[in-house]
Write a protein that holds these residues in place. Structure first.
Motif, PDB file in Angstrom:
ATOM      1  N   LEU A 196      24.393  11.195  39.700  1.00 45.38           N
ATOM      2  CA  LEU A 196      25.630  10.640  39.144  1.00 45.38           C
ATOM      3  C   LEU A 196      26.070  11.436  37.920  1.00 45.38           C
ATOM      4  O   LEU A 196      27.250  11.776  37.773  1.00 45.38           O
ATOM      5  CB  LEU A 196      25.415   9.171  38.775  1.00 45.38           C
ATOM      6  CG  LEU A 196      26.609   8.443  38.151  1.00 45.38           C
ATOM      7  CD1 LEU A 196      27.815   8.469  39.088  1.00 45.38           C
ATOM      8  CD2 LEU A 196      26.230   7.014  37.796  1.00 45.38           C
ATOM      9  N   ILE A 197      25.127  11.757  37.026  1.00 41.48           N
ATOM     10  CA  ILE A 197      25.450  12.561  35.840  1.00 41.48           C
ATOM     11  C   ILE A 197      25.994  13.926  36.256  1.00 41.48           C
ATOM     12  O   ILE A 197      26.978  14.421  35.687  1.00 41.48           O
ATOM     13  CB  ILE A 197      24.202  12.727  34.956  1.00 41.48           C
ATOM     14  CG1 ILE A 197      23.801  11.389  34.343  1.00 41.48           C
ATOM     15  CG2 ILE A 197      24.441  13.760  33.852  1.00 41.48           C
ATOM     16  CD1 ILE A 197      22.463  11.411  33.621  1.00 41.48           C
ATOM     17  N   ALA A 198      25.366  14.530  37.276  1.00 44.44           N
ATOM     18  CA  ALA A 198      25.767  15.863  37.713  1.00 44.44           C
ATOM     19  C   ALA A 198      27.152  15.889  38.340  1.00 44.44           C
ATOM     20  O   ALA A 198      27.769  16.950  38.444  1.00 44.44           O
ATOM     21  CB  ALA A 198      24.742  16.412  38.708  1.00 44.44           C
ATOM     22  N   SER A 199      27.656  14.728  38.751  1.00 44.95           N
ATOM     23  CA  SER A 199      28.993  14.671  39.335  1.00 44.95           C
ATOM     24  C   SER A 199      30.084  14.645  38.276  1.00 44.95           C
ATOM     25  O   SER A 199      31.262  14.818  38.589  1.00 44.95           O
ATOM     26  CB  SER A 199      29.124  13.426  40.222  1.00 44.95           C
ATOM     27  OG  SER A 199      29.173  12.232  39.434  1.00 44.95           O
ATOM     28  N   LYS A 200      29.699  14.450  37.025  1.00 47.50           N
ATOM     29  CA  LYS A 200      30.680  14.380  35.945  1.00 47.50           C
ATOM     30  C   LYS A 200      31.035  15.778  35.437  1.00 47.50           C
ATOM     31  O   LYS A 200      30.398  16.772  35.777  1.00 47.50           O
ATOM     32  CB  LYS A 200      30.116  13.549  34.780  1.00 47.50           C
ATOM     33  CG  LYS A 200      29.572  12.192  35.169  1.00 47.50           C
ATOM     34  CD  LYS A 200      30.632  11.277  35.744  1.00 47.50           C
ATOM     35  CE  LYS A 200      30.062   9.895  36.055  1.00 47.50           C
ATOM     36  NZ  LYS A 200      31.066   9.000  36.656  1.00 47.50           N
ATOM     37  N   SER A 201      32.042  15.844  34.600  1.00 45.13           N
ATOM     38  CA  SER A 201      32.434  17.112  33.990  1.00 45.13           C
ATOM     39  C   SER A 201      31.286  17.689  33.183  1.00 45.13           C
ATOM     40  O   SER A 201      30.755  17.034  32.275  1.00 45.13           O
ATOM     41  CB  SER A 201      33.634  16.890  33.062  1.00 45.13           C
ATOM     42  OG  SER A 201      33.701  17.883  32.065  1.00 45.13           O
ATOM     43  N   PRO A 202      30.849  18.924  33.463  1.00 45.39           N
ATOM     44  CA  PRO A 202      29.794  19.536  32.656  1.00 45.39           C
ATOM     45  C   PRO A 202      30.177  19.673  31.186  1.00 45.39           C
ATOM     46  O   PRO A 202      29.323  19.554  30.308  1.00 45.39           O
ATOM     47  CB  PRO A 202      29.605  20.910  33.301  1.00 45.39           C
ATOM     48  CG  PRO A 202      30.105  20.755  34.697  1.00 45.39           C
ATOM     49  CD  PRO A 202      31.240  19.771  34.597  1.00 45.39           C
ATOM     50  N   VAL A 203      31.455  19.905  30.923  1.00 44.90           N
ATOM     51  CA  VAL A 203      31.920  19.988  29.535  1.00 44.90           C
ATOM     52  C   VAL A 203      31.743  18.646  28.840  1.00 44.90           C
ATOM     53  O   VAL A 203      31.256  18.575  27.709  1.00 44.90           O
ATOM     54  CB  VAL A 203      33.401  20.428  29.489  1.00 44.90           C
ATOM     55  CG1 VAL A 203      33.959  20.277  28.080  1.00 44.90           C
ATOM     56  CG2 VAL A 203      33.540  21.869  29.961  1.00 44.90           C
ATOM     57  N   ALA A 204      32.123  17.563  29.520  1.00 49.86           N
ATOM     58  CA  ALA A 204      31.991  16.234  28.930  1.00 49.86           C
ATOM     59  C   ALA A 204      30.529  15.847  28.746  1.00 49.86           C
ATOM     60  O   ALA A 204      30.155  15.245  27.736  1.00 49.86           O
ATOM     61  CB  ALA A 204      32.698  15.203  29.809  1.00 49.86           C
ATOM     62  N   ALA A 205      29.696  16.189  29.739  1.00 53.21           N
ATOM     63  CA  ALA A 205      28.277  15.847  29.641  1.00 53.21           C
ATOM     64  C   ALA A 205      27.611  16.581  28.489  1.00 53.21           C
ATOM     65  O   ALA A 205      26.861  15.986  27.704  1.00 53.21           O
ATOM     66  CB  ALA A 205      27.572  16.169  30.956  1.00 53.21           C
ATOM     67  N   ARG A 206      27.878  17.877  28.373  1.00 49.98           N
ATOM     68  CA  ARG A 206      27.283  18.634  27.274  1.00 49.98           C
ATOM     69  C   ARG A 206      27.782  18.121  25.937  1.00 49.98           C
ATOM     70  O   ARG A 206      27.011  17.945  24.991  1.00 49.98           O
ATOM     71  CB  ARG A 206      27.601  20.125  27.402  1.00 49.98           C
ATOM     72  CG  ARG A 206      27.170  20.924  26.178  1.00 49.98           C
ATOM     73  CD  ARG A 206      27.318  22.408  26.341  1.00 49.98           C
ATOM     74  NE  ARG A 206      26.283  22.956  27.203  1.00 49.98           N
ATOM     75  CZ  ARG A 206      26.062  24.274  27.346  1.00 49.98           C
ATOM     76  NH1 ARG A 206      26.823  25.143  26.709  1.00 49.98           N
ATOM     77  NH2 ARG A 206      25.095  24.700  28.117  1.00 49.98           N
ATOM     78  N   GLY A 207      29.079  17.861  25.840  1.00 51.46           N
ATOM     79  CA  GLY A 207      29.636  17.360  24.588  1.00 51.46           C
ATOM     80  C   GLY A 207      29.061  16.014  24.202  1.00 51.46           C
ATOM     81  O   GLY A 207      28.718  15.774  23.043  1.00 51.46           O
ATOM     82  N   THR A 208      28.928  15.122  25.182  1.00 49.96           N
ATOM     83  CA  THR A 208      28.367  13.802  24.908  1.00 49.96           C
ATOM     84  C   THR A 208      26.944  13.912  24.383  1.00 49.96           C
ATOM     85  O   THR A 208      26.570  13.244  23.407  1.00 49.96           O
ATOM     86  CB  THR A 208      28.392  12.946  26.186  1.00 49.96           C
ATOM     87  OG1 THR A 208      29.752  12.775  26.598  1.00 49.96           O
ATOM     88  CG2 THR A 208      27.756  11.587  25.949  1.00 49.96           C
ATOM     89  N   LYS A 209      26.143  14.769  25.005  1.00 47.21           N
ATOM     90  CA  LYS A 209      24.761  14.945  24.555  1.00 47.21           C
ATOM     91  C   LYS A 209      24.714  15.502  23.145  1.00 47.21           C
ATOM     92  O   LYS A 209      23.948  15.026  22.293  1.00 47.21           O
ATOM     93  CB  LYS A 209      24.008  15.859  25.528  1.00 47.21           C
ATOM     94  CG  LYS A 209      22.566  16.110  25.109  1.00 47.21           C
ATOM     95  CD  LYS A 209      21.785  16.836  26.185  1.00 47.21           C
ATOM     96  CE  LYS A 209      20.370  17.123  25.717  1.00 47.21           C
ATOM     97  NZ  LYS A 209      19.524  17.715  26.771  1.00 47.21           N
ATOM     98  N   ARG A 210      25.511  16.524  22.879  1.00 47.88           N
ATOM     99  CA  ARG A 210      25.507  17.141  21.549  1.00 47.88           C
ATOM    100  C   ARG A 210      25.944  16.154  20.467  1.00 47.88           C
ATOM    101  O   ARG A 210      25.356  16.087  19.386  1.00 47.88           O
ATOM    102  CB  ARG A 210      26.447  18.357  21.540  1.00 47.88           C
ATOM    103  CG  ARG A 210      25.945  19.542  22.326  1.00 47.88           C
ATOM    104  CD  ARG A 210      24.800  20.249  21.620  1.00 47.88           C
ATOM    105  NE  ARG A 210      25.208  20.824  20.368  1.00 47.88           N
ATOM    106  CZ  ARG A 210      25.698  22.053  20.223  1.00 47.88           C
ATOM    107  NH1 ARG A 210      25.861  22.838  21.285  1.00 47.88           N
ATOM    108  NH2 ARG A 210      26.032  22.520  19.032  1.00 47.88           N
ATOM    109  N   VAL A 211      26.963  15.354  20.762  1.00 54.92           N
ATOM    110  CA  VAL A 211      27.465  14.400  19.771  1.00 54.92           C
ATOM    111  C   VAL A 211      26.456  13.274  19.545  1.00 54.92           C
ATOM    112  O   VAL A 211      26.264  12.817  18.413  1.00 54.92           O
ATOM    113  CB  VAL A 211      28.841  13.851  20.211  1.00 54.92           C
ATOM    114  CG1 VAL A 211      29.292  12.736  19.281  1.00 54.92           C
ATOM    115  CG2 VAL A 211      29.883  14.980  20.214  1.00 54.92           C
TER     116      VAL A 211
END
Length: 262
Positions: A196-211
């Motif tokens: 499910l995580i991998a289906s999301k925008s990689p930009v959004a996923a990386r940004g969410t993790k960093r924030v």
């Protein structure tokens, strides 16, 4: 398990890698009989996670054990002279981690470094270092108090070295889900979430993790400034347009590999 495993070339002697679903790497610890860590094991795991981190198609990683009855017994006693700096260097930070059976000592260090943690109902944990004359030094004492928000509980576990159950781990917030069953069931649950995580925008996923990581270690005001700066740059990527288009057409967005954007 899918027939196509494009990440299996990352595998080594003690760590196996496969791709059961698109964009998801399943990393399995495989040093019989109990996944005890010695220097070659550490070095190999560190190199594999470095390579996965550079692979643009990998969007989520699940870390598990290939040994059905346990995750890891911790450090190999014959390797207690293993340099701490080497352990820190090799310690992975996958997005998903699932524990089953026994997860002692060093297992808690690895567990606490992961973003999301699941446990099988039969999992048993222990911050075991106190029983071998050491303070846990690869992240447990730094991360677990922040993960759980319960200093008294962490102090008890770290000072006594006692076993604690998956139910206790859930209660204190060390894991977010206890899965009925054992290895196969918890790995399946972890892979479902990773997919499910991998289906999301990689930009959004990386940004969410960093924030989220920034928020953990900074004030609210500092984090609000950080995310404003971060998103001002990320708004220029194609992922936002792809997401908007998918929403308008009620279709599923398809995102290009992250390296093509950033």
């Amino acid at each position: 398990m899918a027939e196509s495993t494009p990440y299996n070339h990352f595998s080594g002697t003690f760590v196996k890698v496969s791709s059961p679903t698109p964009y998801v790497a399943l990393v399995e610890l495989s040093r019989a009989p109990v996944n005890a860590f010695h220097e070659p094991f550490w070095v190999e795991m560190g190199k594999i996670f470095d390579k996965l981190g550079e692979e643009p198609t990998v969007r989520a990683v699940v870390l598990a054990s290939a040994i059905p009855k346990l995750f890891s017994a911790g450090i190999d006693f014959s390797a207690l002279s293993l340099g701490v700096h080497l352990c820190h260097r090799a310690l992975p930070a996958p997005r998903r981690r699932c524990a089953h059976g026994v997860a002692y000592g060093l297992s808690i260090d690895i567990l606490s470094a992961c973003d999301i943690r699941y446990a099988a109902e039969n999992a048993r944990f222990s911050i075991k270092e106190v029983d071998v004359g050491l303070a846990a030094d690869i992240g447990t004492l730094a991360r677990v108090p922040k993960v759980t928000g319960n200093a008294s509980f962490v102090n008890e576990l770290a000072l006594t070295g006692r076993d604690f159950s998956a139910a206790e781990a859930l209660q204190c917030g060390l894991v977010s889900k206890v899965v009925p069953g054992s290895r196969d069931e918890v790995v399946a649950a972890a892979l479902a979430t990773a997919t499910l995580i991998a289906s999301k925008s990689p930009v959004a996923a990386r940004g969410t993790k960093r924030v989220l990581l920034h928020a953990r270690d900074h004030s609210v005001e500092e984090n609000l400034h950080y995310v404003a700066v971060w998103n001002s740059a990320m708004l220029q990527t194609q992922d936002l347009m792809d997401s908007i288009k998918a929403a308008r057409t009620k279709s599923k967005a398809k995102f290009a590999p992250l390296a093509a954007k950033l």
